[in-house]
Scaffold this active site. Sequence first.
Site, PDB file in Angstrom:
ATOM      1  CD  GLU A 226      -3.397  -0.686   1.762  1.00  0.00           C
ATOM      2  OE1 GLU A 226      -3.505   0.430   2.317  1.00  0.00           O
ATOM      3  OE2 GLU A 226      -4.270  -1.568   1.818  1.00  0.00           O
ATOM      4  CG  HIS A 495      -2.256  -3.882   8.079  1.00  0.00           C
ATOM      5  ND1 HIS A 495      -2.453  -5.147   7.556  1.00  0.00           N
ATOM      6  CD2 HIS A 495      -3.184  -3.091   7.490  1.00  0.00           C
ATOM      7  CE1 HIS A 495      -3.455  -5.111   6.691  1.00  0.00           C
ATOM      8  NE2 HIS A 495      -3.911  -3.870   6.627  1.00  0.00           N
TER       9      HIS A 495
END
Length: 509
Positions: A226, A495
Amino acid sequence: MVLRESPFPNRLVSGLYSLAQYLLFPSYWAADCLLDLRETTAQRQQNRRQHCPCCSLRGLLTGPWLLLLLLLSMPVALLGLLLWLPLQAARRPFAYKHTELSRHPELWELPGKGRAFSFVSANVCLLPDGLAKFSNLGEMWQRVARIGQRLTQGEASAGSASPRTSQFLPPIKYGATVSSPPRPESCARRRDASVVIEVPDREGGAGPGGISAPFPPDVDFVCLQEVFDQRAAARLCRLLSPHYEHIVYDVGAYGLQGCSALKLLNSGLFLASRYPVLAAQYRCYPNGSREDALSAKGLLSVQVQLGTAQGHRIVGYLNCTHLHAPAADAQIRYDQLTKGLSWVRLFQDTQRQRGDVVAFDVFCGDFNFDNCSAGDELEQTHDIFHQYQDPCRVGPRQDKPWAIGTLLNYLQIHEEAVSTPENMKRTLEQEEGRRTYLACPILQDGRPDPSAPGSPWEGRRIDYILYRKHRAPISLTTEVEKFSFITQLADCSDHVAVGLRLLLNPAPQ
Protein backbone atom coordinates in the site's frame (compact mmCIF):
# COMPACT_ATOMS: atom_id res chain seq x y z
CA MET A 1 22.20 -8.23 -15.50
CA VAL A 2 22.26 -4.67 -14.16
CA LEU A 3 18.81 -3.15 -13.72
CA ARG A 4 18.13 0.22 -15.35
CA GLU A 5 17.03 2.75 -12.74
CA SER A 6 14.46 4.64 -14.81
CA PRO A 7 11.29 2.80 -15.84
CA PHE A 8 11.54 4.54 -19.23
CA PRO A 9 13.84 3.66 -22.14
CA ASN A 10 14.98 7.28 -22.76
CA ARG A 11 14.67 10.86 -21.50
CA LEU A 12 12.17 11.89 -24.18
CA VAL A 13 9.58 9.34 -23.04
CA SER A 14 10.32 10.22 -19.40
CA GLY A 15 9.78 13.92 -20.13
CA LEU A 16 6.49 13.32 -21.94
CA TYR A 17 5.33 11.16 -19.05
CA SER A 18 6.15 13.94 -16.57
CA LEU A 19 4.22 16.42 -18.73
CA ALA A 20 1.17 14.13 -18.72
CA GLN A 21 1.33 13.90 -14.93
CA TYR A 22 1.53 17.69 -14.59
CA LEU A 23 -1.59 18.01 -16.72
CA LEU A 24 -3.42 15.47 -14.58
CA PHE A 25 -2.30 16.88 -11.24
CA PRO A 26 -4.84 19.76 -10.75
CA SER A 27 -7.80 17.38 -11.06
CA TYR A 28 -6.06 14.76 -8.92
CA TRP A 29 -5.28 17.34 -6.22
CA ALA A 30 -8.83 18.77 -6.18
CA ALA A 31 -10.44 15.31 -5.94
CA ASP A 32 -8.03 14.32 -3.17
CA CYS A 33 -8.76 17.51 -1.20
CA LEU A 34 -12.52 16.93 -1.54
CA LEU A 35 -12.19 13.43 -0.09
CA ASP A 36 -9.84 14.78 2.57
CA LEU A 37 -12.68 16.85 4.04
CA ARG A 38 -13.78 13.67 5.80
CA GLU A 39 -12.69 13.55 9.46
CA THR A 40 -10.69 10.82 11.14
CA THR A 41 -11.78 9.74 14.61
CA ALA A 42 -8.78 11.60 16.06
CA GLN A 43 -9.82 14.85 14.35
CA ARG A 44 -13.43 14.36 15.42
CA GLN A 45 -12.45 13.84 19.07
CA GLN A 46 -10.16 16.86 19.01
CA ASN A 47 -12.91 19.09 17.58
CA ARG A 48 -15.35 17.85 20.22
CA ARG A 49 -12.91 18.58 23.04
CA GLN A 50 -12.31 22.08 21.70
CA HIS A 51 -16.02 22.60 20.84
CA CYS A 52 -14.82 23.59 17.39
CA PRO A 53 -17.03 23.15 14.29
CA CYS A 54 -13.94 23.65 12.11
CA CYS A 55 -14.46 20.64 9.88
CA SER A 56 -18.05 21.56 9.01
CA LEU A 57 -17.06 25.17 8.28
CA ARG A 58 -14.05 24.01 6.28
CA GLY A 59 -16.26 21.77 4.19
CA LEU A 60 -18.82 24.51 3.57
CA LEU A 61 -16.20 27.09 2.65
CA THR A 62 -13.68 25.06 0.65
CA GLY A 63 -15.88 22.28 -0.76
CA PRO A 64 -17.57 24.40 -3.48
CA TRP A 65 -14.24 25.94 -4.53
CA LEU A 66 -12.59 22.53 -4.79
CA LEU A 67 -15.53 21.20 -6.79
CA LEU A 68 -15.30 24.21 -9.14
CA LEU A 69 -11.54 23.65 -9.57
CA LEU A 70 -12.17 19.98 -10.32
CA LEU A 71 -14.69 20.85 -13.03
CA LEU A 72 -12.52 23.57 -14.57
CA SER A 73 -9.46 21.33 -14.66
CA MET A 74 -11.24 18.47 -16.41
CA PRO A 75 -10.39 19.55 -20.00
CA VAL A 76 -6.68 19.79 -19.10
CA ALA A 77 -6.91 16.42 -17.30
CA LEU A 78 -8.50 14.85 -20.38
CA LEU A 79 -5.59 16.08 -22.51
CA GLY A 80 -3.15 14.68 -19.94
CA LEU A 81 -5.01 11.35 -19.90
CA LEU A 82 -4.81 11.05 -23.69
CA LEU A 83 -1.03 11.52 -23.43
CA TRP A 84 -0.61 9.40 -20.28
CA LEU A 85 -2.40 6.26 -21.48
CA PRO A 86 -0.31 5.40 -24.59
CA LEU A 87 2.95 6.19 -22.74
CA GLN A 88 2.26 3.27 -20.40
CA ALA A 89 3.26 0.89 -23.19
CA ALA A 90 6.83 2.25 -22.96
CA ARG A 91 7.01 2.16 -19.17
CA ARG A 92 8.61 -0.77 -17.33
CA PRO A 93 6.30 -1.65 -14.39
CA PHE A 94 8.75 -0.62 -11.66
CA ALA A 95 11.47 1.90 -10.86
CA TYR A 96 14.80 0.96 -9.31
CA LYS A 97 17.19 2.97 -7.17
CA HIS A 98 20.81 1.97 -6.55
CA THR A 99 22.78 3.96 -4.00
CA GLU A 100 26.48 3.32 -3.47
CA LEU A 101 26.98 3.02 0.29
CA SER A 102 30.19 2.91 2.29
CA ARG A 103 28.84 0.09 4.45
CA HIS A 104 28.03 -3.06 2.51
CA PRO A 105 26.78 -6.37 3.89
CA GLU A 106 29.52 -8.93 3.97
CA LEU A 107 29.00 -11.39 1.12
CA TRP A 108 28.52 -14.98 2.17
CA GLU A 109 31.04 -17.62 1.16
CA LEU A 110 30.50 -21.37 1.21
CA PRO A 111 31.85 -23.68 2.42
CA GLY A 112 32.05 -21.62 5.59
CA LYS A 113 30.02 -20.40 8.53
CA GLY A 114 26.27 -20.04 8.60
CA ARG A 115 24.41 -16.79 8.08
CA ALA A 116 21.20 -15.21 9.34
CA PHE A 117 18.90 -13.08 7.18
CA SER A 118 16.07 -10.91 8.50
CA PHE A 119 12.90 -9.80 6.71
CA VAL A 120 10.16 -7.30 7.53
CA SER A 121 6.76 -7.04 5.84
CA ALA A 122 4.25 -4.27 6.56
CA ASN A 123 1.14 -2.66 5.11
CA VAL A 124 1.76 1.08 5.53
CA CYS A 125 -1.44 2.52 3.98
CA LEU A 126 0.32 5.30 2.06
CA LEU A 127 -2.59 6.32 -0.13
CA PRO A 128 -3.50 9.88 -1.07
CA ASP A 129 -4.92 11.63 2.00
CA GLY A 130 -8.53 11.47 0.82
CA LEU A 131 -8.44 7.72 0.22
CA ALA A 132 -6.49 7.06 3.42
CA LYS A 133 -9.36 8.65 5.37
CA PHE A 134 -11.47 5.57 4.59
CA SER A 135 -8.98 3.64 6.77
CA ASN A 136 -9.19 6.36 9.45
CA LEU A 137 -5.76 7.69 8.45
CA GLY A 138 -4.57 10.88 6.80
CA GLU A 139 -1.63 13.26 6.87
CA MET A 140 0.31 11.19 4.35
CA TRP A 141 3.40 13.42 4.34
CA GLN A 142 3.75 13.29 8.13
CA ARG A 143 3.16 9.54 8.19
CA VAL A 144 5.68 8.72 5.46
CA ALA A 145 8.31 10.70 7.36
CA ARG A 146 7.55 8.81 10.58
CA ILE A 147 7.51 5.44 8.78
CA GLY A 148 10.87 6.11 7.14
CA GLN A 149 12.36 7.23 10.44
CA ARG A 150 11.04 4.22 12.34
CA LEU A 151 12.16 1.73 9.71
CA THR A 152 15.73 3.03 10.05
CA GLN A 153 15.80 3.80 13.78
CA GLY A 154 17.98 0.82 14.61
CA GLU A 155 20.59 1.55 11.93
CA ALA A 156 22.79 3.79 14.10
CA SER A 157 23.30 1.04 16.65
CA ALA A 158 23.55 -1.71 14.05
CA GLY A 159 26.90 -0.49 12.79
CA SER A 160 28.59 -1.26 16.10
CA ALA A 161 26.89 -4.64 16.45
CA SER A 162 27.81 -7.87 14.77
CA PRO A 163 25.85 -7.71 11.50
CA ARG A 164 24.51 -11.24 11.70
CA THR A 165 24.07 -11.75 15.42
CA SER A 166 20.56 -12.14 16.78
CA GLN A 167 18.90 -8.71 16.69
CA PHE A 168 15.38 -9.74 17.72
CA LEU A 169 14.15 -9.69 21.25
CA PRO A 170 14.62 -12.92 23.21
CA PRO A 171 11.62 -15.25 23.31
CA ILE A 172 9.11 -14.17 25.95
CA LYS A 173 6.05 -16.05 27.15
CA TYR A 174 3.50 -13.40 26.34
CA GLY A 175 0.51 -14.19 28.27
CA ALA A 176 -2.43 -14.35 26.14
CA THR A 177 -0.90 -14.85 22.73
CA VAL A 178 -2.71 -18.17 22.49
CA SER A 179 -4.62 -18.40 19.25
CA SER A 180 -8.26 -19.13 18.73
CA PRO A 181 -11.23 -17.16 17.44
CA PRO A 182 -13.18 -14.82 19.73
CA ARG A 183 -16.57 -15.02 21.37
CA PRO A 184 -19.37 -13.12 19.66
CA GLU A 185 -19.08 -10.26 22.14
CA SER A 186 -15.36 -9.95 21.46
CA CYS A 187 -15.99 -7.32 18.82
CA ALA A 188 -17.54 -5.03 21.38
CA ARG A 189 -15.34 -2.96 23.60
CA ARG A 190 -15.49 -3.74 27.35
CA ARG A 191 -14.05 -0.76 29.24
CA ASP A 192 -14.77 -2.10 32.70
CA ALA A 193 -13.00 -5.43 32.25
CA SER A 194 -9.95 -6.15 34.34
CA VAL A 195 -6.82 -6.91 32.36
CA VAL A 196 -4.62 -9.81 33.36
CA ILE A 197 -1.51 -11.03 31.57
CA GLU A 198 -1.78 -14.79 31.43
CA VAL A 199 1.08 -17.19 30.84
CA PRO A 200 0.00 -20.07 28.59
CA ASP A 201 0.76 -23.49 29.95
CA ARG A 202 1.07 -25.35 26.68
CA GLU A 203 3.43 -27.82 25.22
CA GLY A 204 6.22 -26.08 23.33
CA GLY A 205 6.27 -22.94 25.46
CA ALA A 206 6.48 -19.55 23.82
CA GLY A 207 8.30 -20.77 20.72
CA PRO A 208 10.22 -18.40 18.41
CA GLY A 209 7.50 -15.74 18.31
CA GLY A 210 6.97 -12.54 20.27
CA ILE A 211 5.77 -8.95 20.22
CA SER A 212 8.39 -6.24 19.69
CA ALA A 213 8.00 -2.46 19.77
CA PRO A 214 11.03 -1.49 17.62
CA PHE A 215 11.99 -2.88 14.27
CA PRO A 216 15.03 -5.11 14.60
CA PRO A 217 18.24 -3.31 13.63
CA ASP A 218 20.05 -4.31 10.48
CA VAL A 219 17.02 -5.77 8.67
CA ASP A 220 18.20 -7.16 5.33
CA PHE A 221 14.96 -6.92 3.34
CA VAL A 222 11.93 -4.64 3.78
CA CYS A 223 8.75 -5.53 1.85
CA LEU A 224 5.93 -2.96 2.04
CA GLN A 225 2.37 -2.89 0.74
CA GLU A 226 0.00 0.00 0.00
CA VAL A 227 2.69 2.49 -0.99
CA PHE A 228 0.18 3.65 -3.59
CA ASP A 229 1.01 7.34 -3.75
CA GLN A 230 3.94 8.02 -6.12
CA ARG A 231 5.10 11.03 -4.09
CA ALA A 232 5.10 8.93 -0.92
CA ALA A 233 7.07 6.18 -2.69
CA ALA A 234 9.70 8.69 -3.86
CA ARG A 235 9.95 10.20 -0.36
CA LEU A 236 10.25 6.79 1.28
CA CYS A 237 12.90 5.87 -1.28
CA ARG A 238 14.96 8.93 -0.29
CA LEU A 239 14.57 8.14 3.42
CA LEU A 240 15.63 4.49 3.08
CA SER A 241 18.35 4.82 0.44
CA PRO A 242 21.07 5.86 2.96
CA HIS A 243 20.56 2.43 4.57
CA TYR A 244 19.38 0.19 1.70
CA GLU A 245 21.51 0.13 -1.42
CA HIS A 246 18.86 -1.42 -3.68
CA ILE A 247 15.20 -0.28 -3.79
CA VAL A 248 12.39 -1.35 -6.15
CA TYR A 249 9.44 1.05 -6.00
CA ASP A 250 6.50 2.52 -7.96
CA VAL A 251 5.66 -1.07 -8.85
CA GLY A 252 2.69 -1.76 -11.09
CA ALA A 253 1.08 -1.23 -14.47
CA TYR A 254 -1.01 1.90 -15.00
CA GLY A 255 -3.72 2.56 -17.54
CA LEU A 256 -4.70 -0.44 -19.65
CA GLN A 257 -1.32 -2.19 -19.73
CA GLY A 258 -1.16 -5.83 -18.69
CA CYS A 259 -4.43 -5.84 -16.73
CA SER A 260 -8.10 -6.31 -17.49
CA ALA A 261 -9.33 -2.81 -16.52
CA LEU A 262 -8.17 0.79 -16.25
CA LYS A 263 -5.64 1.11 -13.42
CA LEU A 264 -5.40 4.48 -11.68
CA LEU A 265 -3.17 3.26 -8.83
CA ASN A 266 -0.10 1.07 -8.94
CA SER A 267 0.29 -2.18 -6.96
CA GLY A 268 1.50 -0.41 -3.82
CA LEU A 269 4.45 -2.82 -3.52
CA PHE A 270 7.86 -1.55 -2.38
CA LEU A 271 11.02 -3.55 -1.69
CA ALA A 272 14.31 -2.44 -0.12
CA SER A 273 17.35 -4.72 -0.03
CA ARG A 274 20.87 -4.53 1.36
CA TYR A 275 21.99 -7.15 -1.16
CA PRO A 276 22.39 -6.68 -4.94
CA VAL A 277 19.23 -7.18 -6.98
CA LEU A 278 20.01 -9.43 -9.95
CA ALA A 279 16.52 -9.54 -11.49
CA ALA A 280 13.01 -8.26 -10.81
CA GLN A 281 9.64 -9.06 -12.32
CA TYR A 282 6.12 -7.76 -11.73
CA ARG A 283 2.89 -9.48 -12.79
CA CYS A 284 -0.60 -7.97 -12.45
CA TYR A 285 -3.52 -10.05 -11.18
CA PRO A 286 -6.13 -10.05 -13.98
CA ASN A 287 -9.19 -10.74 -11.81
CA GLY A 288 -9.52 -7.71 -9.51
CA SER A 289 -13.07 -6.45 -9.03
CA ARG A 290 -15.01 -3.68 -7.33
CA GLU A 291 -12.79 -0.98 -5.77
CA ASP A 292 -9.73 -3.20 -6.06
CA ALA A 293 -10.04 -3.18 -9.86
CA LEU A 294 -8.69 0.40 -9.87
CA SER A 295 -5.32 -0.66 -8.45
CA ALA A 296 -2.75 -2.86 -10.19
CA LYS A 297 -2.39 -5.41 -7.41
CA GLY A 298 -0.01 -8.16 -8.34
CA LEU A 299 3.19 -9.99 -7.49
CA LEU A 300 6.72 -8.59 -7.33
CA SER A 301 9.44 -11.25 -7.59
CA VAL A 302 13.09 -10.38 -6.98
CA GLN A 303 16.31 -12.38 -7.13
CA VAL A 304 19.19 -11.15 -4.92
CA GLN A 305 22.82 -12.25 -4.74
CA LEU A 306 24.03 -13.17 -1.26
CA GLY A 307 27.53 -14.52 -1.98
CA THR A 308 29.44 -17.29 -3.73
CA ALA A 309 29.90 -21.02 -3.24
CA GLN A 310 32.79 -22.73 -5.03
CA GLY A 311 32.53 -20.39 -7.99
CA HIS A 312 28.73 -20.44 -8.14
CA ARG A 313 26.18 -17.89 -6.96
CA ILE A 314 24.37 -17.95 -3.61
CA VAL A 315 21.00 -16.35 -4.33
CA GLY A 316 17.73 -15.66 -2.56
CA TYR A 317 14.22 -15.10 -3.86
CA LEU A 318 11.69 -12.63 -2.45
CA ASN A 319 8.07 -12.56 -3.58
CA CYS A 320 5.90 -9.71 -2.30
CA THR A 321 2.17 -9.40 -2.92
CA HIS A 322 -1.07 -7.76 -1.82
CA LEU A 323 -4.18 -9.82 -2.48
CA HIS A 324 -7.75 -8.76 -3.21
CA ALA A 325 -9.40 -6.96 -0.27
CA PRO A 326 -13.23 -7.34 -0.31
CA ALA A 327 -14.05 -10.07 2.20
CA ALA A 328 -16.77 -11.77 0.13
CA ASP A 329 -14.41 -12.50 -2.80
CA ALA A 330 -12.60 -15.57 -1.43
CA GLN A 331 -12.42 -17.23 -4.85
CA ILE A 332 -10.61 -14.22 -6.30
CA ARG A 333 -7.94 -14.38 -3.59
CA TYR A 334 -7.63 -18.13 -4.04
CA ASP A 335 -7.11 -17.73 -7.79
CA GLN A 336 -4.59 -14.93 -7.23
CA LEU A 337 -2.51 -17.16 -4.97
CA THR A 338 -2.61 -19.91 -7.60
CA LYS A 339 -1.44 -17.50 -10.30
CA GLY A 340 1.21 -16.13 -7.96
CA LEU A 341 2.70 -19.58 -7.40
CA SER A 342 2.86 -20.23 -11.13
CA TRP A 343 4.54 -16.85 -11.74
CA VAL A 344 7.09 -17.58 -8.99
CA ARG A 345 7.95 -20.90 -10.62
CA LEU A 346 8.35 -19.30 -14.06
CA PHE A 347 10.50 -16.46 -12.70
CA GLN A 348 12.80 -18.81 -10.82
CA ASP A 349 13.11 -21.18 -13.77
CA THR A 350 14.05 -18.24 -16.00
CA GLN A 351 16.63 -16.75 -13.61
CA ARG A 352 18.21 -19.98 -12.40
CA GLN A 353 21.80 -20.70 -13.41
CA ARG A 354 23.55 -24.02 -13.25
CA GLY A 355 25.10 -24.55 -9.80
CA ASP A 356 23.08 -21.84 -8.03
CA VAL A 357 22.74 -22.29 -4.27
CA VAL A 358 19.30 -20.98 -3.24
CA ALA A 359 19.57 -19.85 0.36
CA PHE A 360 15.94 -18.81 0.83
CA ASP A 361 12.68 -18.39 -1.04
CA VAL A 362 10.31 -16.02 0.80
CA PHE A 363 6.68 -15.24 -0.07
CA CYS A 364 5.22 -12.35 1.95
CA GLY A 365 2.65 -9.60 2.02
CA ASP A 366 -0.91 -8.69 2.94
CA PHE A 367 -3.00 -11.72 1.96
CA ASN A 368 -6.31 -10.24 3.22
CA PHE A 369 -7.40 -13.52 4.80
CA ASP A 370 -6.63 -15.07 8.17
CA ASN A 371 -6.35 -18.51 9.72
CA CYS A 372 -9.17 -18.17 12.26
CA SER A 373 -12.24 -16.90 10.35
CA ALA A 374 -14.90 -19.27 9.06
CA GLY A 375 -15.32 -16.92 6.09
CA ASP A 376 -11.71 -17.54 4.98
CA GLU A 377 -11.95 -21.32 4.91
CA LEU A 378 -11.27 -21.59 1.16
CA GLU A 379 -7.96 -19.66 1.28
CA GLN A 380 -6.85 -21.43 4.48
CA THR A 381 -6.56 -24.70 2.55
CA HIS A 382 -4.68 -23.29 -0.45
CA ASP A 383 -1.72 -25.24 -1.82
CA ILE A 384 0.64 -22.37 -0.94
CA PHE A 385 0.71 -23.71 2.64
CA HIS A 386 2.01 -27.03 1.30
CA GLN A 387 4.68 -25.42 -0.85
CA TYR A 388 5.77 -22.79 1.70
CA GLN A 389 6.02 -22.93 5.49
CA ASP A 390 4.16 -20.46 7.70
CA PRO A 391 6.11 -20.10 10.99
CA CYS A 392 2.91 -19.08 12.82
CA ARG A 393 0.64 -21.87 11.60
CA VAL A 394 -0.10 -25.39 12.79
CA GLY A 395 -2.82 -26.12 10.21
CA PRO A 396 -6.12 -24.72 8.87
CA ARG A 397 -7.92 -22.73 11.62
CA GLN A 398 -5.07 -23.36 14.09
CA ASP A 399 -2.11 -21.09 14.76
CA LYS A 400 0.73 -21.52 17.21
CA PRO A 401 0.13 -20.27 20.77
CA TRP A 402 2.30 -17.16 20.40
CA ALA A 403 0.72 -15.90 17.15
CA ILE A 404 -1.50 -12.81 17.24
CA GLY A 405 -3.60 -10.91 14.70
CA THR A 406 -2.08 -8.18 12.53
CA LEU A 407 -5.21 -6.27 11.45
CA LEU A 408 -6.27 -3.52 13.84
CA ASN A 409 -9.77 -2.22 14.40
CA TYR A 410 -9.35 0.85 12.20
CA LEU A 411 -11.84 2.95 14.16
CA GLN A 412 -9.69 2.68 17.29
CA ILE A 413 -6.15 3.10 15.94
CA HIS A 414 -5.81 6.61 17.41
CA GLU A 415 -6.77 5.68 20.97
CA GLU A 416 -4.13 6.09 23.64
CA ALA A 417 -3.77 2.36 24.33
CA VAL A 418 -2.41 1.78 20.80
CA SER A 419 -1.20 5.25 19.81
CA THR A 420 2.52 4.61 20.45
CA PRO A 421 4.67 1.54 19.76
CA GLU A 422 5.23 0.91 23.48
CA ASN A 423 1.55 1.35 24.36
CA MET A 424 0.48 -0.97 21.55
CA LYS A 425 2.99 -3.61 22.62
CA ARG A 426 1.70 -3.57 26.21
CA THR A 427 -1.90 -3.64 25.00
CA LEU A 428 -1.48 -6.54 22.57
CA GLU A 429 0.34 -8.61 25.19
CA GLN A 430 -2.99 -8.69 27.05
CA GLU A 431 -5.92 -10.76 25.84
CA GLU A 432 -8.41 -8.01 26.64
CA GLY A 433 -6.30 -5.58 24.65
CA ARG A 434 -6.30 -7.85 21.61
CA ARG A 435 -10.00 -8.44 22.01
CA THR A 436 -10.58 -4.68 21.93
CA TYR A 437 -8.14 -3.38 19.34
CA LEU A 438 -7.65 -6.23 16.85
CA ALA A 439 -10.19 -7.01 14.13
CA CYS A 440 -12.61 -9.89 14.79
CA PRO A 441 -12.94 -13.13 12.81
CA ILE A 442 -15.48 -12.76 10.04
CA LEU A 443 -18.09 -14.63 8.03
CA GLN A 444 -17.83 -14.97 4.27
CA ASP A 445 -19.72 -11.70 3.69
CA GLY A 446 -17.36 -9.77 5.99
CA ARG A 447 -19.68 -9.49 9.00
CA PRO A 448 -18.32 -10.42 12.47
CA ASP A 449 -18.71 -14.14 13.17
CA PRO A 450 -21.30 -14.58 15.98
CA SER A 451 -20.48 -18.28 16.38
CA ALA A 452 -16.74 -17.85 16.93
CA PRO A 453 -15.60 -19.39 20.21
CA GLY A 454 -14.23 -17.19 22.92
CA SER A 455 -10.97 -17.51 24.81
CA PRO A 456 -8.03 -17.51 24.35
CA TRP A 457 -8.18 -14.96 21.55
CA GLU A 458 -5.91 -14.14 18.60
CA GLY A 459 -7.44 -11.73 16.08
CA ARG A 460 -7.13 -11.69 12.29
CA ARG A 461 -3.56 -12.43 11.14
CA ILE A 462 -3.64 -11.35 7.49
CA ASP A 463 0.04 -10.35 7.07
CA TYR A 464 2.36 -13.26 6.29
CA ILE A 465 6.01 -14.13 5.76
CA LEU A 466 6.31 -17.65 4.37
CA TYR A 467 9.50 -19.45 3.38
CA ARG A 468 10.64 -22.68 1.76
CA LYS A 469 13.86 -24.59 1.15
CA HIS A 470 15.43 -25.50 -2.18
CA ARG A 471 17.66 -28.37 -3.13
CA ALA A 472 21.17 -27.10 -3.84
CA PRO A 473 24.66 -28.42 -4.58
CA ILE A 474 25.56 -27.41 -1.02
CA SER A 475 22.85 -28.52 1.38
CA LEU A 476 21.68 -25.91 3.89
CA THR A 477 19.61 -26.24 7.06
CA THR A 478 17.01 -23.54 7.68
CA GLU A 479 15.83 -22.57 11.16
CA VAL A 480 13.37 -19.89 12.23
CA GLU A 481 15.41 -18.00 14.78
CA LYS A 482 12.69 -15.43 15.52
CA PHE A 483 9.27 -14.31 14.31
CA SER A 484 8.16 -10.89 15.54
CA PHE A 485 4.92 -8.92 15.59
CA ILE A 486 6.20 -5.34 15.47
CA THR A 487 4.17 -2.41 16.84
CA GLN A 488 6.50 0.34 15.59
CA LEU A 489 3.95 1.59 13.04
CA ALA A 490 1.43 2.58 15.74
CA ASP A 491 -0.66 5.58 14.62
CA CYS A 492 0.79 5.24 11.09
CA SER A 493 -1.08 2.18 9.81
CA ASP A 494 -4.01 -0.10 10.59
CA HIS A 495 -1.71 -3.15 10.45
CA VAL A 496 0.89 -4.67 12.75
CA ALA A 497 4.18 -5.28 10.91
CA VAL A 498 5.75 -8.75 10.97
CA GLY A 499 9.40 -9.80 10.99
CA LEU A 500 11.18 -13.08 10.31
CA ARG A 501 14.79 -14.04 10.97
CA LEU A 502 16.08 -17.18 9.24
CA LEU A 503 19.29 -18.90 10.34
CA LEU A 504 21.01 -20.84 7.55
CA ASN A 505 23.86 -23.28 8.15
CA PRO A 506 25.69 -25.74 5.91
CA ALA A 507 24.26 -29.18 6.61
CA PRO A 508 26.74 -31.60 8.18
CA GLN A 509 28.15 -34.00 5.59
